[in-house]
Design an enzyme around this catalytic site. Sequence first.
Site, PDB file in Angstrom:
ATOM      1  N   GLU A  49       0.736  -1.309  -0.002  1.00 16.69           N
ATOM      2  CA  GLU A  49      -0.052  -0.026  -0.154  1.00 16.69           C
ATOM      3  C   GLU A  49       0.895   1.444   0.006  1.00 16.69           C
ATOM      4  OE1 GLU A  49      -3.509   0.530   2.047  1.00 16.69           O
ATOM      5  OE2 GLU A  49      -4.274  -1.565   1.815  1.00 16.69           O
ATOM      6  N   HIS A 272      -2.039  -0.964  10.126  1.00 13.67           N
ATOM      7  CA  HIS A 272      -1.617  -2.063  10.413  1.00 13.67           C
ATOM      8  C   HIS A 272      -0.404  -2.126  11.379  1.00 13.67           C
ATOM      9  CE1 HIS A 272      -3.734  -4.608   7.030  1.00 13.67           C
ATOM     10  NE2 HIS A 272      -4.133  -3.305   6.772  1.00 13.67           N
TER      11      HIS A 272
END
Length: 420
Positions: A49, A272
């Site tokens: 990402e 995350h």
Amino acid sequence: MKPNFSLRLRVFNLNCWGIPYLSKHRADRVKRLGDFLNRESFDLALLEEVWSEQDFQYLRQKLLPAYPAAHYFRSGIIGSGLCVFSKHPIQEFTQHVFTLNGYPYMIHHGDWFCGKAVGLLVLHLGGLVLNAYVTHLHAEYNRQKDIYLAHRVAQAWELAQFIHHTSKKADVVLLCGDLNLHPKDLGCRLLKEWTGLHDAFLETRDFKGPEEGCTMVPENCYVNRQELEQFPLGIRIDYVLYKAVSGLYISCKTLRTTTGHEPHSGSPLSDHEALMATLCVRHSPPQHNPSPTHERSPLISVLREAWAELDQGMAQGRWWATIAGYVIGLGLLLLALLCALAAGGEIREVAVLLWTPSVGLVLGAGAFYLFHVQEAKGLCRARAELQHVLGRAREAQDLGPESQPALLLGQQEGDRAEEQ
């Protein structure tokens, strides 16, 4: 290679949540990520990402002294978001873009535009060949009504097959990434059973991090807590997986994850948690082969389950293609009727007014039809591969446990012979 050979490998993995204009404090988090990686000096840093190539170039310059080798995997419209930074020279690299990756008309999810993929790096370390893979599978969004389940299972199978076919010359295989799969989900079990990869969290004896190894935790201020209502401890969807060829032994000495904040600054690097693993590779001591058991192979069970899921997804794709075909037919009939009305002079203005939306309907339905036909074909291809492997596994089971490994690995041996 000396009998007492050993290799220590420090690995970092993080889904960076780097969506331009949407992710909170992205620039600051990228800067702090660069500081953190420079401070820790890992052998490999594998990231997901990183949607902005400018962010990659920023990290590339910032990390150049400590990580002289780097690569950004480009695909799709937005990009795969995958990149890697290495302390060691990269000998080769390639990537595979997943055949199925969600639906283009689900714009608010956006996975289709990213071109989700798996990237491969080949490194030579201490006389060993290391294949390092980084990947990011399709997001789940709704666990109770998961419309992307078949796509994610197909991606897990493609990922497993890509590793299976590209790692034949490797001594060590490493896979890191955001699989968007819980440990007991079908795709995760399929990936592990077919590739033989080991889970660092389950294998290590020295783990420090959130309970159950969760990589999305409610303590993280960037996490949407509503998505974790059913999981008060969090979820584990990011992984470090590995294996070594016969004659070598690999183990996870330590595994660390962040716990909702970055250890030095206190602020999270992402929504995350980061994974930090120390892997050790050495010669494996001679081992006595255990006596074969007559238990049913778990591979057969997971292959059947995956086949059924892909079959259901294929039927769904064909159903949508059929509906779209009917809409195309109705749209063409409507256009023919409007042409007749306009030519006859009857309600000419109304016919001309309805012409544009009718054309748009036919074109939209045509695009919908073509996409779902492609979806059904992609699922059919994956199902056929699973069917073949399942047949081989059943054949091995029928011939007895002694023959099972040879039959299941027959294709690998054949491929090695062709390469030689």
